[in-house]
Structures are given as structure tokens and as C-alpha cells.
Design an enzyme around this catalytic site. Structure first.
Site, mmCIF file in Angstrom:
data_model
loop_
_atom_site.group_PDB
_atom_site.id
_atom_site.type_symbol
_atom_site.label_atom_id
_atom_site.label_comp_id
_atom_site.label_asym_id
_atom_site.label_seq_id
_atom_site.Cartn_x
_atom_site.Cartn_y
_atom_site.Cartn_z
ATOM 1 C CG ASN A 207 -0.175 -0.096 2.502
ATOM 2 O OD1 ASN A 207 0.575 0.801 2.827
ATOM 3 N ND2 ASN A 207 -0.332 -1.204 3.234
ATOM 4 C CG ASP A 277 -6.569 -5.612 6.493
ATOM 5 O OD1 ASP A 277 -6.075 -5.578 7.639
ATOM 6 O OD2 ASP A 277 -7.163 -4.644 5.971
ATOM 7 C CE LYS A 287 8.980 -11.957 -14.175
ATOM 8 N NZ LYS A 287 9.710 -11.366 -15.275
ATOM 9 C CG ASP A 304 -5.612 -6.831 13.910
ATOM 10 O OD1 ASP A 304 -4.825 -6.152 14.601
ATOM 11 O OD2 ASP A 304 -6.577 -6.341 13.291
ATOM 12 C CE LYS A 335 -10.501 -0.473 11.365
ATOM 13 N NZ LYS A 335 -10.043 0.367 10.296
ATOM 14 C CE LYS A 339 -8.355 -4.035 14.495
ATOM 15 N NZ LYS A 339 -7.243 -3.904 13.555
HETATM 16 O O1 PMT Z 1 2.874 6.027 6.570
HETATM 17 P P1 PMT Z 1 2.280 7.377 6.160
HETATM 18 O O2 PMT Z 1 2.449 7.627 4.665
HETATM 19 O O3 PMT Z 1 2.819 8.500 6.994
HETATM 20 O O4 PMT Z 1 0.715 7.326 6.390
HETATM 21 C C1 PMT Z 1 0.222 7.240 7.685
HETATM 22 C C2 PMT Z 1 -0.965 6.271 7.760
HETATM 23 C C3 PMT Z 1 -2.120 6.842 6.955
HETATM 24 C C4 PMT Z 1 -0.568 4.900 7.224
HETATM 25 C C5 PMT Z 1 -1.322 6.160 9.294
HETATM 26 O O5 PMT Z 1 -1.678 7.431 9.765
HETATM 27 C C6 PMT Z 1 -2.459 5.190 9.523
HETATM 28 O O6 PMT Z 1 -3.621 5.506 9.456
HETATM 29 N N1 PMT Z 1 -2.091 3.912 9.826
HETATM 30 C C7 PMT Z 1 -3.035 2.786 9.958
HETATM 31 C C8 PMT Z 1 -3.371 2.286 8.601
HETATM 32 C C9 PMT Z 1 -4.263 1.074 8.640
HETATM 33 O O7 PMT Z 1 -3.850 0.037 8.234
HETATM 34 O O8 PMT Z 1 -5.434 1.224 9.186
HETATM 35 P P2 PMT Z 1 -6.476 0.029 9.395
HETATM 36 O O9 PMT Z 1 -7.731 0.741 9.682
HETATM 37 O O10 PMT Z 1 -6.450 -0.912 8.251
HETATM 38 O O11 PMT Z 1 -5.935 -0.730 10.675
HETATM 39 C C10 PMT Z 1 -6.333 -0.382 11.985
HETATM 40 C C11 PMT Z 1 -5.217 -0.582 12.949
HETATM 41 O O12 PMT Z 1 -4.900 -1.979 13.038
HETATM 42 C C12 PMT Z 1 -3.930 0.122 12.619
HETATM 43 O O13 PMT Z 1 -3.379 0.583 13.824
HETATM 44 C C13 PMT Z 1 -3.048 -0.986 12.014
HETATM 45 O O14 PMT Z 1 -1.671 -0.748 12.276
HETATM 46 C C14 PMT Z 1 -3.540 -2.187 12.761
HETATM 47 N N2 PMT Z 1 -3.448 -3.450 12.024
HETATM 48 C C15 PMT Z 1 -4.219 -3.649 10.911
HETATM 49 C C16 PMT Z 1 -4.175 -4.863 10.270
HETATM 50 C C17 PMT Z 1 -3.344 -5.890 10.763
HETATM 51 N N3 PMT Z 1 -3.256 -7.067 10.170
HETATM 52 N N4 PMT Z 1 -2.575 -5.660 11.846
HETATM 53 C C18 PMT Z 1 -2.634 -4.448 12.476
HETATM 54 O O15 PMT Z 1 -1.913 -4.242 13.466
#
Ligand code: PMT
Length: 412
Positions: A207, A277, A287, A304, A335, A339
Site C-alpha cells: 500500500n 490485511d 517468477k 492482526d 475498532k 480490538k
Molecule cells: O505512513 P504514512 O504515509 O505517513 O501514512 C500514515 C498512515 C495513513 C498509514 C497512518 O496514519 C495510519 O492511518 N495507519 C493505519 C493504517 C491502517 O492500516 O489502518 P487500518 O484501519 O487498516 O488498521 C487499523 C489498525 O490496526 C492500525 O493501527 C493498524 O496498524 C492495525 N493493524 C491492521 C491490520 C493488521 N493485520 N494488523 C494491524 O496491526
């Protein structure tokens, strides 16, 4: 507010023009200011400007008998209660790191026992350069020196990235309210950047996360006195000085690096990483060839990381981020609860000018029973504010209820 004797060092860089405003703000706040300029600084701003603003003669030369007859360089070093070098150029930091005393400013820095603050200003590539990083590490190891900034954003040369000097107002505010060590003695683990989920040896799913938000938070936690471990996905940012960086590529790598770090003792966990995710169920060993018109990949859920850490028997104070394009508050609150988090920072990533891969962000912070919206700002400035909020909420939870969550076992 204590009024200080401040020796302001100005080195050669376009940001030197901001230092004139800095002198004005420091004087207005009641500080005594003496200015020392390097030869490079004189190419950008006239000494007379600083003389008029500080009300004191400006010193430019180590070997000026007339100036030395007044306040000599050793007296100047003793006079200063704070040496503030703004802007601090790459060249100046290199000379300082190597103990050189080949002009008045480096000599004063060698001779003073006062704290020295550097506000770096340089092109983003110079800031990222391996030699600059090494000099920063040396300065850090030697002690006495703190780094304020740099900020990230548009640069005078047309580049964009980290290396801008903090604004004069931000520096002056910090002189008057030095960073409170709100996390002194604590261990903070931060995840940052994207993960990469391999499809085959040359392709992956990922991403747009740049890591900027997480790196800014790690630096802010360090400034607040914490020991910081930054678990970083693949990004092209330099490691913040004084922060231990551990690299991870996939979500599963990041989980195991995070669990190891938390296992060793962690008081606060902040998950800014944009973790994939899903991953491809079975990565091709070689490849893949484009022999078919259509290709289907089976994706399976990744663990997660955030929920895993929050679900530990004795979890640290756990802060998640929520990147949403719509219904930001609704999803963030969901969340927070699902969580079992102590806090969640929601950012609306539908806007191109903030969020992913931008130097700025707009966030709203939610915790059980409260919220605070923070105005759009640089990630550096937001990170400092977020660390203050985290410390305040952690303190509130500790005093409101006997702490269910104390996990730190690190001996310092
Ligand atoms: O890196 P930058 O370019 O500075 O951008 C910052 C950002 C936009 C990435 C950051 O501010 C941000 O929002 N990070 C979380 C992005 C995200 O994956 O959000 P989510 O809503 O999908 O996940 C929710 C939370 O669960 C997050 O804290 C994530 O780290 C965590 N997570 C999600 C999936 C997973 N498998 N494990 C996790 O720990």
C-alpha cells in the site's frame, strides 16, 4: 517562565532568514540573546540585522582581537545558558561531530557546558545522506546535544521531504516550554510503514504508506524521554537518531518483531503501520509467467498485530490508527471497542493532501468516553501533540483504576 542567556549560532543556509524572526521572538520573551554567525551565514543575512534585533554586537570571527578584548570566546561559552544553533547546516554538524574548533561557533560549542540545541536545515537528500546520519549518531552518543526538527515539507530548492528548519515560533515556544519528559523511563514500541506480501520472488501486494507518521511518532516519543523501538516496514526514511529500528517486510514478520519487542517489556504500543490485511495463500517459488489471460490469487487473512498485542494478558497502553475513506468516526469507534484499545487515532485518507504518503495529516483521537480533533498540521507537529495525549490518557488510566496494564520489564 525562566529568562535565559541564549547564544544563537547561525550557520550558512537559506533558513538563516528565519533566525532573524527567532531573535525577535526570544527577545520579546525576555531572553538575552547574543548571535554568533559563521562565514556561510553572512552570505545569507547581514550581521547588522541580528545586531539590530538582539541589541548586541554580532560575533563572526574567532581571531578578532577587538571582539576578544570584550567578551572572549571562552567567556561567551561560559555566559551561555543555552546554545541554540538555528539553522544548523550539514557542514556545521559534521564539524561539530568531529570535535573541530576551527571557527568561533564550533569553538564555543566545544568550550561550553551549556546544553546545545541544533535545529537542522538542509536539502532532504543531504539529511538522508549516510555521512550526515553518522554525524548525527556521533553527536547523539557524545551527549549534551539535542535535535529540534527538522520538519518535512517543501524546500527552498524545490525538493520535498525532511530537512526544513522548524518555524521560528516553534523553536521559541520550545525554548520557553522545553519538551516535558512525559514518557521518561518508559518503553514505547511503534510500528510504521507498509508491509509487503509476496506473490512470487519479484511481485508483492502493498500500500501507499510512507512510514512518515510512525517515524514522527517514534521521534516524538524519544523527545519525551522514552526508549523507543520502531518496527518498520520497507520505507525510504532515515532512522530517527536515538531510536532502535527493527525491519520487517511482511505482516507476519512485523507481528513476530512486535511480539519480541513487547515481550522484552513495553509500556506503550502505537500501531501506525498500514499492515496488509491479506496475503497470498501460497507464494510462488519462481517468477510467475504470463501464460494465462486471467489469474486468480487466493488471499488469506493476516494476523492482526494490534489486536494480538491488545489481547495479551498484561497489554501495554495500546494505541491504534484507523485509516478510513468514509464514516471515519463510526469505523474508528468500532475498532477501539472490537480490538480492546486504549486509544485510536482516526485519519480520513480520502483526501490526497493528508494521510498516506503526505507530510501532513488530519486526525481525530478517540478513547473510551472522549475524543479530540486535531487541526491539519505536519506529521512532526501532530506526533508531539499525540504523545502528550497518550501520556495524559495513560496517566489518567493509571490513576483512575489500579493498573491492569503494566508490562515494562526493561532495566535501564
Ligand atoms: O505512513 P504514512 O504515509 O505517513 O501514512 C500514515 C498512515 C495513513 C498509514 C497512518 O496514519 C495510519 O492511518 N495507519 C493505519 C493504517 C491502517 O492500516 O489502518 P487500518 O484501519 O487498516 O488498521 C487499523 C489498525 O490496526 C492500525 O493501527 C493498524 O496498524 C492495525 N493493524 C491492521 C491490520 C493488521 N493485520 N494488523 C494491524 O496491526
Amino acid at each position: 517562565m525562566a529568562q535565559k542567556r541564549i547564544l544563537l549560532g547561525v550557520t550558512g543556509g537559506i533558513a538563516a532568514y528565519k533566525s532573524a524572526e527567532l531573535v525577535r521572538l526570544l527577545k520579546k520573551a525576555g531572553h538575552s540573546v547574543q548571535v554568533v554567525m559563521t562565514g556561510g551565514a553572512e552570505a545569507f543575512v547581514m550581521p547588522l540585522t541580528f545586531q539590530a534585533l538582539s541589541g548586541e554586537p554580532v560575533r563572526t570571527s574567532l581571531l578578532d582581537p577587538e571582539a576578544e578584548a570584550g567578551m572572549g570566546h571562552i567567556e561567551l561559552a561560559k555566559w551561555a545558558e543555552l546554545v541554540l544553533v538555528a539553522p544548523a547546516s550539514a557542514n556545521f554538524m559534521a564539524r561539530l561531530a568531529n570535535g573541530m574548533a576551527d571557527d568561533l561557533l564550533t569553538t564555543v560549542c566545544c568550550a561550553t557546558e551549556a546544553p546545545i540545541v541544533l535545529a537542522p536545515a538542509m536539502n532532504q537528500a543531504m539529511w538522508a545522506n549516510a555521512r550526515t546520519r553518522r554525524n548525527l549518531r556521533l553527536l547523539e552518543e557524545d551527549g549534551q546535544i539535542s535535535l529540534w526538527g527538522p520538519d518535512a515539507g517543501d524546500q527552498a530548492c524545490g525538493d520535498t521531504g525532511p530537512g526544513r528548519m522548524l518555524e521560528a515560533r516553534a523553536i521559541a515556544d520550545r525554548v520557553d516550554a522545553p519538551a516535558r519528559q512525559v514518557l521518561a523511563g518508559q518503553v514505547v514500541v511503534v510500528t510504521a510503514g507498509p508491509t509487503r506480501e509476496a506473490i512470487d520472488p519479484v511481485r508483492y501486494i502493498s500500500n501507499h504508506s510512507s512510514g512518515k507518521m510512525g517515524y514522527a511518532l517514534a521521534a516524538a516519543a524519544r523527545d519525551a524521554g522514552a526508549r523507543v523501538i520502531l518496527i518498520s516496514g520497507p520505507v525510504s526514511l532515515p532512522a530517527p537518531a536515538g531510536v532502535e529500528v527493527r525491519s520487517a517486510t511482511s505482516a507476519r514478520d512485523m507481528l513476530s518483531a512486535t511480539e519480541n519487542a513487547v515481550e522484552d517489556g513495553c509500556d506503550i504500543f502505537v500501531a501506525t503501520a498500514a499492515v496488509a490485511d491479506y496475503r497470498v495463500e501460497s507464494e510462488a517459488g519462481q517468477k510467475m509467467k504470463k501464460t494465462r489471460e486471467e489469474l486468480s490469487l487466493t488471499l488469506v487473512r493476516n494476523p492482526d498485530i494490534l489486536a494480538t498485542i491488545a489481547g495479551r494478558p498484561r497489554p501495554p497502553f495500546t494505541v491504534g490508527f484507523a485509516a478510513e475513506t468514509n464514516d471515519v468516526e463510526k469505523y474508528a469507534l468500532d475498532k477501539l471497542e472490537r480490538k480492546n484499545l486504549d486509544m485510536i487515532v482516526a485519519n480520513d485518507v480520502s483526501r490526497p493532501d493528508t494521510g498516506f504518503n503526505s507530510d501532513r495529516n488530519t486526525v481525530t483521537v478517540f478513547w473510551p468516553g472522549g475524543s479530540e480533533a486535531l487541526a491539519t498540521d505536519t506529521k512532526t507537529a501532530l506526533a508531539a501533540r499525540l504523545i502528550d495525549l497518550i501520556a495524559a490518557r495513560q496517566h489518567h488510566d493509571d490513576t483512575a483504576t489500579p493498573r491492569k496494564k503494566t508490562n515494562s520489564r526493561i532495566k535501564r
